[in-house]
Design a protein around this motif. Structure first.
Motif, PDB file in Angstrom:
ATOM      1  N   PHE A  58       0.831  -1.205   0.000  1.00 24.51           N
ATOM      2  CA  PHE A  58       0.000   0.000   0.000  1.00 24.51           C
ATOM      3  C   PHE A  58       0.864   1.254   0.000  1.00 24.51           C
ATOM      4  O   PHE A  58       0.635   2.186  -0.770  1.00 24.51           O
ATOM      5  CB  PHE A  58      -0.948  -0.011   1.211  1.00 24.51           C
ATOM      6  N   PHE A  59       1.895   1.275   0.850  1.00 24.58           N
ATOM      7  CA  PHE A  59       2.759   2.457   0.916  1.00 24.58           C
ATOM      8  C   PHE A  59       3.621   2.602  -0.334  1.00 24.58           C
ATOM      9  O   PHE A  59       3.891   3.714  -0.774  1.00 24.58           O
ATOM     10  CB  PHE A  59       3.598   2.462   2.191  1.00 24.58           C
ATOM     11  N   PHE A  60       4.069   1.482  -0.909  1.00 30.80           N
ATOM     12  CA  PHE A  60       4.790   1.568  -2.184  1.00 30.80           C
ATOM     13  C   PHE A  60       3.872   2.141  -3.270  1.00 30.80           C
ATOM     14  O   PHE A  60       4.288   2.994  -4.050  1.00 30.80           O
ATOM     15  CB  PHE A  60       5.307   0.193  -2.624  1.00 30.80           C
ATOM     16  N   LEU A  61       2.619   1.679  -3.317  1.00 33.18           N
ATOM     17  CA  LEU A  61       1.670   2.186  -4.314  1.00 33.18           C
ATOM     18  C   LEU A  61       1.360   3.656  -4.068  1.00 33.18           C
ATOM     19  O   LEU A  61       1.341   4.465  -5.006  1.00 33.18           O
ATOM     20  CB  LEU A  61       0.383   1.365  -4.304  1.00 33.18           C
ATOM     21  N   LEU A  62       1.142   4.007  -2.817  1.00 33.90           N
ATOM     22  CA  LEU A  62       0.864   5.404  -2.471  1.00 33.90           C
ATOM     23  C   LEU A  62       2.034   6.306  -2.882  1.00 33.90           C
ATOM     24  O   LEU A  62       1.830   7.384  -3.444  1.00 33.90           O
ATOM     25  CB  LEU A  62       0.587   5.519  -0.970  1.00 33.90           C
ATOM     26  N   ALA A  63       3.251   5.841  -2.632  1.00 32.43           N
ATOM     27  CA  ALA A  63       4.428   6.618  -3.028  1.00 32.43           C
ATOM     28  C   ALA A  63       4.530   6.709  -4.551  1.00 32.43           C
ATOM     29  O   ALA A  63       4.938   7.742  -5.080  1.00 32.43           O
ATOM     30  CB  ALA A  63       5.689   5.992  -2.445  1.00 32.43           C
ATOM     31  N   THR A  64       4.145   5.644  -5.249  1.00 28.50           N
ATOM     32  CA  THR A  64       4.160   5.678  -6.710  1.00 28.50           C
ATOM     33  C   THR A  64       3.203   6.743  -7.223  1.00 28.50           C
ATOM     34  O   THR A  64       3.544   7.526  -8.110  1.00 28.50           O
ATOM     35  CB  THR A  64       3.762   4.306  -7.291  1.00 28.50           C
ATOM     36  N   LEU A  65       2.022   6.788  -6.656  1.00 30.32           N
ATOM     37  CA  LEU A  65       1.012   7.756  -7.093  1.00 30.32           C
ATOM     38  C   LEU A  65       1.365   9.169  -6.649  1.00 30.32           C
ATOM     39  O   LEU A  65       1.124  10.132  -7.377  1.00 30.32           O
ATOM     40  CB  LEU A  65      -0.362   7.362  -6.549  1.00 30.32           C
ATOM     41  N   HIS A  66       1.929   9.296  -5.468  1.00 28.36           N
ATOM     42  CA  HIS A  66       2.243  10.601  -4.884  1.00 28.36           C
ATOM     43  C   HIS A  66       3.494  11.221  -5.498  1.00 28.36           C
ATOM     44  O   HIS A  66       3.578  12.434  -5.649  1.00 28.36           O
ATOM     45  CB  HIS A  66       2.395  10.435  -3.368  1.00 28.36           C
ATOM     46  N   ASN A  67       4.473  10.372  -5.838  1.00 23.02           N
ATOM     47  CA  ASN A  67       5.758  10.824  -6.369  1.00 23.02           C
ATOM     48  C   ASN A  67       6.355  11.921  -5.476  1.00 23.02           C
ATOM     49  O   ASN A  67       6.505  13.071  -5.881  1.00 23.02           O
ATOM     50  CB  ASN A  67       5.628  11.314  -7.809  1.00 23.02           C
ATOM     51  N   SER A  70      11.919  15.029  -1.578  1.00 20.64           N
ATOM     52  CA  SER A  70      12.911  14.496  -0.648  1.00 20.64           C
ATOM     53  C   SER A  70      12.336  14.114   0.720  1.00 20.64           C
ATOM     54  O   SER A  70      12.517  13.000   1.179  1.00 20.64           O
ATOM     55  CB  SER A  70      14.035  15.508  -0.468  1.00 20.64           C
ATOM     56  N   SER A  71      11.657  15.033   1.381  1.00 13.55           N
ATOM     57  CA  SER A  71      11.140  14.729   2.727  1.00 13.55           C
ATOM     58  C   SER A  71      10.040  13.675   2.670  1.00 13.55           C
ATOM     59  O   SER A  71       9.952  12.817   3.550  1.00 13.55           O
ATOM     60  CB  SER A  71      10.649  15.992   3.416  1.00 13.55           C
ATOM     61  N   GLY A  72       9.203  13.724   1.667  1.00 17.78           N
ATOM     62  CA  GLY A  72       8.161  12.705   1.505  1.00 17.78           C
ATOM     63  C   GLY A  72       8.756  11.340   1.214  1.00 17.78           C
ATOM     64  O   GLY A  72       8.283  10.323   1.720  1.00 17.78           O
ATOM     65  N   ALA A  73       9.811  11.307   0.403  1.00 18.28           N
ATOM     66  CA  ALA A  73      10.481  10.046   0.105  1.00 18.28           C
ATOM     67  C   ALA A  73      11.079   9.441   1.369  1.00 18.28           C
ATOM     68  O   ALA A  73      11.013   8.226   1.580  1.00 18.28           O
ATOM     69  CB  ALA A  73      11.569  10.269  -0.942  1.00 18.28           C
ATOM     70  N   LYS A  74      11.615  10.297   2.225  1.00 19.03           N
ATOM     71  CA  LYS A  74      12.169   9.808   3.491  1.00 19.03           C
ATOM     72  C   LYS A  74      11.065   9.257   4.393  1.00 19.03           C
ATOM     73  O   LYS A  74      11.244   8.245   5.061  1.00 19.03           O
ATOM     74  CB  LYS A  74      12.950  10.919   4.183  1.00 19.03           C
ATOM     75  N   ALA A  75       9.910   9.909   4.396  1.00 19.74           N
ATOM     76  CA  ALA A  75       8.788   9.436   5.211  1.00 19.74           C
ATOM     77  C   ALA A  75       8.300   8.074   4.716  1.00 19.74           C
ATOM     78  O   ALA A  75       8.079   7.164   5.519  1.00 19.74           O
ATOM     79  CB  ALA A  75       7.650  10.451   5.184  1.00 19.74           C
ATOM     80  N   TYR A  76       8.147   7.941   3.403  1.00 21.29           N
ATOM     81  CA  TYR A  76       7.733   6.638   2.859  1.00 21.29           C
ATOM     82  C   TYR A  76       8.786   5.570   3.147  1.00 21.29           C
ATOM     83  O   TYR A  76       8.452   4.446   3.518  1.00 21.29           O
ATOM     84  CB  TYR A  76       7.487   6.730   1.350  1.00 21.29           C
ATOM     85  N   LEU A 164      16.872   2.738   0.606  1.00 24.61           N
ATOM     86  CA  LEU A 164      17.792   3.202  -0.430  1.00 24.61           C
ATOM     87  C   LEU A 164      17.130   4.260  -1.312  1.00 24.61           C
ATOM     88  O   LEU A 164      17.732   5.285  -1.623  1.00 24.61           O
ATOM     89  CB  LEU A 164      18.264   2.014  -1.277  1.00 24.61           C
ATOM     90  N   VAL A 165      15.875   4.016  -1.678  1.00 22.54           N
ATOM     91  CA  VAL A 165      15.143   4.982  -2.489  1.00 22.54           C
ATOM     92  C   VAL A 165      14.989   6.296  -1.714  1.00 22.54           C
ATOM     93  O   VAL A 165      15.084   7.384  -2.286  1.00 22.54           O
ATOM     94  CB  VAL A 165      13.759   4.420  -2.892  1.00 22.54           C
ATOM     95  N   ALA A 166      14.777   6.205  -0.421  1.00 19.68           N
ATOM     96  CA  ALA A 166      14.555   7.399   0.402  1.00 19.68           C
ATOM     97  C   ALA A 166      15.794   8.279   0.506  1.00 19.68           C
ATOM     98  O   ALA A 166      15.659   9.502   0.594  1.00 19.68           O
ATOM     99  CB  ALA A 166      14.096   6.988   1.799  1.00 19.68           C
ATOM    100  N   VAL A 167      16.962   7.684   0.504  1.00 22.12           N
ATOM    101  CA  VAL A 167      18.167   8.487   0.724  1.00 22.12           C
ATOM    102  C   VAL A 167      18.959   8.761  -0.543  1.00 22.12           C
ATOM    103  O   VAL A 167      19.936   9.502  -0.512  1.00 22.12           O
ATOM    104  CB  VAL A 167      19.116   7.806   1.757  1.00 22.12           C
ATOM    105  N   ARG A 168      18.541   8.202  -1.646  1.00 19.88           N
ATOM    106  CA  ARG A 168      19.306   8.392  -2.884  1.00 19.88           C
ATOM    107  C   ARG A 168      19.202   9.834  -3.390  1.00 19.88           C
ATOM    108  O   ARG A 168      18.254  10.533  -3.111  1.00 19.88           O
ATOM    109  CB  ARG A 168      18.853   7.418  -3.953  1.00 19.88           C
ATOM    110  N   ARG A 169      20.174  10.212  -4.142  1.00 13.27           N
ATOM    111  CA  ARG A 169      20.168  11.544  -4.759  1.00 13.27           C
ATOM    112  C   ARG A 169      20.366  11.345  -6.251  1.00 13.27           C
ATOM    113  O   ARG A 169      21.109  10.467  -6.684  1.00 13.27           O
ATOM    114  CB  ARG A 169      21.333  12.400  -4.229  1.00 13.27           C
ATOM    115  N   LYS A 170      19.720  12.193  -7.036  1.00 17.36           N
ATOM    116  CA  LYS A 170      19.888  12.095  -8.493  1.00 17.36           C
ATOM    117  C   LYS A 170      21.179  12.722  -8.904  1.00 17.36           C
ATOM    118  O   LYS A 170      21.623  13.685  -8.365  1.00 17.36           O
ATOM    119  CB  LYS A 170      18.733  12.766  -9.209  1.00 17.36           C
TER     120      LYS A 170
END
Length: 170
Positions: A58-67, A70-76, A164-170
Motif C-alpha cells: 500500500f505504501f509503495f503504491l501510495l508513493a508511486t502515485l504521490h511521487n 525528498s522529505s516525503g520520500a524519506k517518510a515513505y 535506499l530509495v529514500a536516501v538516494r540523490r539524483k
C-alpha cells in the motif's frame, strides 16, 4: 502567491516505488497460488506476514502515485522500513518455531476465524504473534528454504530498497 514548479532534478522517479509494489503483488499472487492451488493453508504467523506485506505494498503504491519530494520520500522509506523491520521480527519468530524440537513446539490453538469472533482483539494479536503448532509445520520449499525464510529475505530486500530509495540523490 503561485507555487514555483519543482525542477525535475529535485523530483524522484516513481519507478523504484512501482518496482517495490509490483514485487509485493507478485509475492502475494504466489502466496495465493500456494494457498488455493497447492493447498498450503497459511498459519497465523503467515497471515500476520501477509498483512505486513499488504501494508508495505500500500505504501509503495501510495508513493508511486504521490511521487514525493525528498522529505516525503524519506517518510515513505521510514514507514516501509519500519514495516519491513516488523516483518523481519515475525518471520524470524516463524523460522524459530519451525526449528524447535518436536517436544517444544507449542500446542495448536483455535483457528483465526474463531479467535476473531470470540476473543478481544488484543488477545487475537497476542495469539497470532505467539504462533502455534501449525506454524511449526514446514510446507512448501524452494532451494531448501521454506516460506518464512523467503519472507524474511523479501522483508530485508524490500526494506533496504525502500530506505535506499529514500536516501538516494539524483
Amino acid at each position: 502567491m503561485a507555487k514555483r514548479p519543482v525542477s525535475k532534478s529535485k523530483r524522484y522517479s516513481r519507478t523504484p516505488y512501482l518496482v517495490g509494489f509490483l514485487a509485493i503483488v507478485a509475492m502475494y499472487c504466489g502466496a495465493l497460488y500456494l494457498q488455493y492451488v497447492m493447498h498450503q493453508d497459511p498459519c497465523p504467523l503467515c497471515m500476520v506476514q501477509r498483512v505486513i506485506f499488504i501494508l508495505m505494498g500500500f505504501f509503495f503504491l501510495l508513493a508511486t502515485l504521490h511521487n514525493p519530494q525528498s522529505s516525503g520520500a524519506k517518510a515513505y522509506g521510514f514507514l516501509i522500513g519500519l514495516l519491513a523491520f516488523t516483518g523481519i521480527g515475525v518471520a524470524s519468530r516463524h523460522i524459530w518455531l519451525q526449528h524447535l524440537p518436536k517436544d517444544q513446539v507449542p500446542a495448536c490453538g483455535p483457528g483465526l476465524d474463531y479467535m476473531l469472533q470470540n476473543f478481544p482483539m488484543a488477545d487475537v494479536l497476542k495469539e497470532l504473534l505467539h504462533g502455534s503448532g501449525e506454524c511449526a509445520e514446514k510446507g512448501w520449499t524452494l532451494f531448501n528454504l521454506g516460506i518464512p525464510e523467503w519472507s524474511l529475505l523479501a522483508y530485508v530486500l524490500l526494506g533496504s530498497w525502500a530506505l535506499l530509495v529514500a536516501v538516494r540523490r539524483k
